[in-house]
Design a protein around this motif. Structure first.
Motif: not given
Length: 578
Positions: A411-420, A555-573
């Motif tokens: 998925s695009l989100l996986q590729a972004h989050q894992q740097g694939i 699609a828009f790729l929106v980067e994380n901001g600063v701190g937990e509240l501006q960061t995408l949660e980790a992918p679920p198991a």
């Protein structure tokens, strides 16, 4: 110390403790937020419509699927088990999904599909949204039958900003094929032609009195004289904008896409697929039976469409019973002409927010996206049977001349989050590569877009304006453009080519409506604004499923901001693997 301890009065201590407890509780926000657990089993179910029984993909054997009812602030945990023979995902249409992009649902965008036999649990919290949304499959054409309402009431203790209605009814407008919808789209993909149009429209899964073998199950909406009720209308049709009316009754629009609006009264609604509209209806007519009707708003000149009409019945409980053997037909509303763009425009331009709103100014990204169809030349060596579009071509569609191609291994989100690497590029153009007379006679040299998986990158917190400009390539038509993960302000719309020097004066920067799906007028443009405050990969696409399949998306790729509240949660198991 001794003297202090001995002189302590136990009652005194209790009151101090109790006082501190009351103080502490008064400082805490009063929340009765609940967690709602649901199981969705996606399965084939025999469904009989229009005299014919089909093996239909449903959730929990229901068509439409279950209605989910929550309060603002509640959390939903929905375990989806796939017992069908197709891949499936579920999208929670209009839910902001703040930091929970893994639960958004579009196939190969935020997740790999749930394979037959697999399962996945969607977890997300409703934050600051009230009104009507809906959920639907976001894989191939499964959403033709896999959909249902998502009703968000105010937080407990809060109330509607209008008098509490006596009763509420969700009305989901759908589309039915006398065939397997997956076969319909697969045939179109093979031939390159437009897919067959539907055989009926439905209200809550029922076509209504004007179709064969249907009148026994027509949906009845009961009312008492004098009461005011809330109708939650959803366009869950696959490929068609719809006009909606109730015979002899006025409708007061109070909400759309789970945002309240400044109330306005109308006799007709126009909804594009994906859009919801909440209306109050007062039972102020002579007690009788009145048709609730929906039929196509078809803006594409010369394109075939389903021209049938679906009905339900608004039935006054005190309506006189007809004499034995006599049938009194309900009163039928006069529907707008199929191509009545003036009525559609008058409706869409009536929306305002209830009060002044914080429209983003100081725009960081001023974007101009063309949206429209295209035709691909027949590929070398292809048989003519695979090029049955106009003049031996294949239909396609694009934004800014890029026809969007979904990945298949990640998925695009996986590729972004894992740097694939190699799954997507970050170079979706901010403007059309070639400027032309978008709504005029477009040179044939511009009809063939370039396929690509290009995303537009945004930093957290940046402000964005997008001009969505319809084109006249092959044909102009109204496009319902939906943005995942966001609500946006619609600050203007108009016809012809957007002209910044004169059209900027039309911008409503005071009280524009907040929506998640915008109807781009036929041969015209819409301007939206939002703040990129939700990290993740967010699909923006035409909600006519025939067009998304042809590539009318980005699609828009929106980067994380600063701190937990501006960061995408980790992918679920349990995130599905491709």
């Amino acid at each position: 110390m001794e003297a202090y301890r001995n002189s302590s009065n136990p009652f005194c201590s209790f009151f101090v403790f109790f006082g501190l407890l009351v103080l502490f509780m008064s400082m805490m926000p009063i929340t009765n937020a609940k967690v709602h657990y649901h199981d969705f089993v996606v399965q084939a179910t025999p469904v009989k419509r229009l005299c014919k029984t089909l093996s239909t993909i449903t959730v929990n054997g229901m068509y439409p699927g279950p209605t989910l009812e929550v309060n603002n602030g509640d959390t939903l945990v929905v375990n989806v088990v796939n017992r069908a023979r197709y891949n499936v995902t579920i999208h929670w249409h209009g839910v902001r999904q703040i930091r929970t992009g893994w639960s958004d649902g579009p196939e190969f965008v935020t997740q790999c599909p749930i394979r037959p036999g697999g399962s996945y649990t969607y977890r997300f919290t409703i934050q600051g949204q009230e009104g009507t949304l809906w959920w639907h499959a976001h894989s191939s054409w499964l959403r033709a039958t896999v959909y249902g309402a998502l009703i968000i009431r105010p937080k407990e203790g809060d109330s509607y900003p209008f008098p509490k209605p006596k009763r509420e009814t969700a009305l989901l407008l759908g589309e039915w094929w006398n065939a397997n919808p997956i076969d319909v789209v697969r045939q179109a993909t093979r031939t390159g032609a437009a897919p067959n149009v539907s055989d009926a429209y439905t209200i809550n899964g029922q076509p209504g009195d004007l179709y064969n073998c249907s009148s026994r199950d027509t949906i009845i909406v009961p009312v008492d004289s004098g009461e005011t009720n809330l109708l939650r209308v959803v366009n869950s049709a696959l490929n068609q904008q719809l006009f909606f009316k109730v015979a002899n009754h006025k409708l007061t629009v109070v909400g759309a896409d789970a945002s309240y609006v400044k109330p306005f009264t109308t006799s007709v609604l126009m909804l594009g697929p994906g859009q919801t509209t909440d209306v109050l209806i007062k039972a102020d007519q002579p007690p009788a039976r009145y048709y609730i009707a929906a039929r196509a708003y078809a803006s594409a000149q010369g394109a075939p469409f389903d021209n049938t009409t679906t009905t339900a019945i608004l039935e006054y409980k005190s309506a006189p019973c007809p004499a034995k053997g006599v049938t009194i037909k309900p009163v039928m509303p006069t529907m707008p002409a199929f191509n009545d763009t003036a009525t559609a425009t008058s409706f869409t331009t009536s929306f305002r927010s209830p009060r002044q709103v914080p429209v983003p100014n100081n725009i960081d990204h001023n974007l101009f996206f063309t949206v429209g169809l295209g035709l691909n030349n027949c590929p070398p060596g292809a048989s003519s049977s695979s090029c049955q579009g106009p003049n031996g071509t294949r239909f396609t569609a694009s934004m800014n001349n890029v026809s969007f191609v979904l990945p298949s291994n990640f998925s695009l989100l996986q590729a972004h989050q894992q740097g694939i690497p190699g799954v997507f590029t970050r170079d979706f153009p901010a403007n059309p590569p070639v400027k032309f007379d978008y709504t005029g006679n477009v040179s044939r040299a511009l009809w063939q877009p370039v396929p690509g998986t290009k995303l537009y990158p945004l930093k957290y917190g940046e402000t964005v304006q997008v001009v969505l400009q319809g084109t006249n390539i092959f044909t102009a038509e109204n496009h319902p453009i939906h943005l995942h993960g966001y609500d946006f302000y619609i600050i203007a719309e108009g016809f012809g080519n957007f002209n910044p020097s004169k059209d900027t004066a039309k911008f409503n920067l005071v009280d524009p409506p907040l929506r998640n799906t915008a109807s781009v007028p036929v041969g015209g443009w819409t301007v939206i604004r939002f703040v990129a405050d939700n990290p993740g990969v967010w699909l923006m696409h035409c909600h006519l499923d025939v067009h998304i399949g042809w590539g009318l998306a980005t699609a828009f790729l929106v980067e994380n901001g600063v701190g937990e509240l501006q960061t995408l949660e980790a992918p679920p198991a349990d995130l599905p693997l491709c």
